[in-house]
Design an enzyme around this catalytic site. Structure first.
Site, PDB file in Angstrom:
ATOM      1  N   LYS A   1      -3.670 -66.262  24.078  1.00 41.61           N
ATOM      2  CA  LYS A   1      -3.415 -67.402  24.077  1.00 41.61           C
ATOM      3  C   LYS A   1      -3.913 -67.748  23.003  1.00 41.61           C
ATOM      4  CE  LYS A   1      -2.270 -72.318  25.476  1.00 41.61           C
ATOM      5  NZ  LYS A   1      -1.766 -72.981  26.651  1.00 41.61           N
TER       6      LYS A   1
ATOM      7  N   LYS B   1       8.722 -76.673  33.446  1.00 40.51           N
ATOM      8  CA  LYS B   1      10.459 -76.682  33.583  1.00 40.51           C
ATOM      9  C   LYS B   1      10.324 -74.916  33.626  1.00 40.51           C
ATOM     10  CE  LYS B   1       8.657 -75.581  28.506  1.00 40.51           C
ATOM     11  NZ  LYS B   1       8.900 -75.618  26.816  1.00 40.51           N
TER      12      LYS B   1
ATOM     13  N   ASN C   1       7.973 -72.150  31.636  1.00 41.70           N
ATOM     14  CA  ASN C   1       6.568 -72.396  32.080  1.00 41.70           C
ATOM     15  C   ASN C   1       6.142 -71.686  33.551  1.00 41.70           C
ATOM     16  OD1 ASN C   1       5.326 -73.163  29.820  1.00 41.70           O
ATOM     17  ND2 ASN C   1       5.476 -75.873  29.926  1.00 41.70           N
TER      18      ASN C   1
ATOM     19  N   ASP D   1       4.749 -81.308  31.840  1.00 41.89           N
ATOM     20  CA  ASP D   1       5.454 -79.711  30.744  1.00 41.89           C
ATOM     21  C   ASP D   1       6.466 -79.305  31.686  1.00 41.89           C
ATOM     22  OD1 ASP D   1       7.297 -79.018  28.979  1.00 41.89           O
ATOM     23  OD2 ASP D   1       6.140 -77.902  28.298  1.00 41.89           O
TER      24      ASP D   1
ATOM     25  N   GLU E   1      -5.678 -64.503  33.370  1.00 39.67           N
ATOM     26  CA  GLU E   1      -5.019 -64.016  34.297  1.00 39.67           C
ATOM     27  C   GLU E   1      -3.727 -63.829  33.775  1.00 39.67           C
ATOM     28  OE1 GLU E   1      -3.260 -63.630  38.398  1.00 39.67           O
ATOM     29  OE2 GLU E   1      -3.685 -66.052  37.421  1.00 39.67           O
TER      30      GLU E   1
END
Length: 591
Positions: free
Chosen positions: A37, A132, A135, A130, A86
């Site tokens: 990320k 949703k 995610n 968050d 991961e």
């Protein structure tokens, strides 16, 4: 933080997902596959991003559940802040829903997995904020994993939580959007999960609007749209998750998991959620409370007092006692310093109990409410109705009898009501936390209750802090002292908070010195300088983005924790990343 790890040897290829601020790619290192990320180019120079990634990694390293991805490293990749996670093959729930709704059985299995994951997240004090479909990743083996904790909130401080309106508004609870002035806690995540389940069953979210303000008002005031005809238990679960008031939702993810077991496919909800940390060094005290509760259940009630210094774990020990009660009322009276309202702790305890009763399944609710009515009838319904608005509502016309009543009559009536409720429920535990702050009226009630305790199935459990307030002076047949933990107990405590790791002696010594052996003063997020609990010092990246809080002294210089076979032996200290090194400050990987 003075050391930044360079994440070397990663070959970045396919893009997996993109958000407003970050992008996730697949990456290879040797034969291993990871997800990496990184910030989008427009945000790459933000000096707070490295700290934000390190914070996310340190927090999630303390979460031990299959529904939360493992965090492997945080540092810089090719000069840009990065987080190595991961790799989860498969797609997101959002991708899956483009092919149509889930079956009820599939929705229940998904909800059960996410409930267990949220329970583990909430246990460390985090709120995701968050939840949703985008995610929630679905791996090929059927495991659902909750990702992207970049907005996660540690604790809830209404004075400093100024950016409350975060998250994706289609899934945001009224309190998280700021439309409802209530603390944002784990129940906010449950609301978002309710929106997700609604979408899974119908193919669309319950509330939509082109205008953001109108959308937020719908979440706050609009009735929940009808669900397709299906299982009533599942419909009731989604409806309760979407309650506007967090007090009307499930109190925690474990309660949701229990409700899911009554739905089609409920066997997938069979495994229990882990909601509390293991308690360390209090085995003798636990056994004493368990024995005293067993005797109280047989009609030999009494008083137990837990004493100790601030942070010694008195409340936690009381909660362990409450966990022993599986089929009887537990009334929790939390006392506040300088409380002006007479009987406030007992009022709130009765209110909270009646609120929990109202959420029970039909037959159990009817039985519990009848016990309350019967107890009030003996005590005097018009008197005890003054204790609680919910109680008055439950008692109906009987609560409205006219007549003037003195306070001493009310105190006697409340004592009788509590005694009768214990009798009719066949057992009861009344916990007065921080009893040294009990108001005089509540003390009068307890004084009237004491003579009958030896013949009641009622355990009165008090916690008192050394040197604070006014001790109750209530004679107790069990007195427990929460003394500071010894070295072995501190080591066990630290190990329990960092599952799957070997804890070095210097970290144990650091925690013991920092807390003076008082376990409630420490959490895993207070060992390194990568979380809000121990925010960066002035001048460090990200320091201006976090509210000022009490900060720990620097932790030991060695790696905080090392799992077996992972000694901290980098090829060049602070400059390279190795599978044998754990570079997340204050944290460690799980096996």
């Amino acid at each position: 933080m003075t050391e930044t790890t360079e994440l070397t040897g990663l070959v970045v290829d396919q893009e997996l997902g993109r958000g407003a601020f970050t992008t996730v790619h697949r990456a290879q290192r040797g034969n291993a596959t990871y997800a990496i990320k990184r910030p989008n180019p427009d945000n790459a120079s933000d000096p707070g991003l490295l700290f934000a990634f390190q914070r996310e990694a340190a927090l999630l390293a303390c979460v031990d559940d299959p529904s939360v991805p493992r965090i492997l490293a945080a540092g810089r990749h090719e000069g840009v802040p990065a987080l190595v996670l991961e790799y989860i093959p498969g797609g997101s729930l959002a991708d899956r829903l483009t092919h149509g709704p889930l079956t009820p059985d599939q929705a229940v299995e998904l909800a059960a997995q996410l409930a267990r994951g949220l329970a583990a997240v909430h246990r460390v004090g985090l709120v995701h904020r968050d939840v949703k479909p985008g995610n929630i990743m679905l791996s090929p083996d059927g495991t659902a994993k909750l990702i992207d904790f970049g907005l996660a909130l540690l604790g809830a401080d209404p004075e400093t939580d100024k950016d409350r309106a975060v998250g994706t508004f289609l899934y945001t609870s009224p309190e998280q959007s700021g439309m409802l002035k209530r603390p944002v806690d784990g129940r906010s995540d449950l609301y978002s999960l309710g929106v997700v389940l609604f979408e899974c069953l119908t193919g669309h979210v319950p509330f939509e609007a082109d205008d953001v303000g109108q959308l937020l008002r719908l979440h706050l005031t609009a009735p929940i749209p009808a669900l397709p005809d299906g299982d009533p238990a599942l419909t009731a679960i989604v409806t309760r998750l979407l309650a506007k008031d967090p007090d009307d939702r499930y109190p925690d993810a474990a309660a949701l998991l229990t409700a899911l077991r009554a739905c089609p496919g409920g066997d997938t909800a069979g495994a229990a959620a882990v909601t509390r940390w293991p308690i360390s060094g209090r085995e003798a005290e636990q056994e004493g409370l368990a024995d005293r509760w067993r005797r109280a259940r047989t009609g030999r009630g009494g008083v137990a007092v837990i004493r100790g210094a601030a942070g010694a774990g008195r409340t936690r020990l009381a909660e362990e006692a409450a966990a022993l009660v599986t089929d009887a009322p537990v009334l929790r009276a939390a006392c506040q310093e300088d409380e002006a309202l007479p009987l406030a702790p007992l009022r709130n305890a009765v209110e909270d109990y009646l609120r929990s009763v109202a959420l029970l399944p039909g037959a159990a609710r009817a039985e519990a409410e009848q016990h309350v009515r019967d107890a009030a009838t003996v005590a005097g319904p018009a008197l005890v109705a003054r204790l609680s608005g919910r109680l008055a509502e439950l008692l109906g016309d009987a609560a409205h009898a006219t007549g003037e009543a003195r306070d001493d009559h009310l105190f006697a009536a409340v004592a009788t009501f509590l005694a009768e409720l214990a009798r009719r429920s066949h057992a009861m535990m009344l916990i007065c936390d921080d009893a040294h702050w009990l108001d005089q009226g509540s003390r009068e009630v307890l004084a009237r209750l004491l003579p009958d305790l030896p013949r009641l199935p009622l355990l009165l459990l008090l916690t008192e802090r050394d040197g604070a307030g006014t001790p109750t002076g209530v004679p107790a047949d069990l007195e427990l002292d929460c003394a500071p933990l010894d070295h072995a107990a501190v080591e066990a405590l630290v190990a329990s908070r960092l599952p799957g790791n070997v804890v070095p002696a210097d970290l144990t010594a650091h925690v013991a010195a920092r807390t003076d052996g008082s376990p409630s003063r420490w959490s895993p997020t207070c060992c390194g300088c990568s979380t809000p609990a121990c925010s960066p010092r002035s001048g460090e990246p990200g320091a201006s983005t976090w509210p000022a809080r009490t900060r720990c002294p620097p932790p030991p210089t060695s790696a905080p924790c090392s799992p077996p076979g992972w000694p901290p032996s980098p090829t060049a200290t602070g400059t390279s990343w190795s599978p044998r090194r754990w570079p997340v400050p204050g944290s460690a990987p799980r096996r």
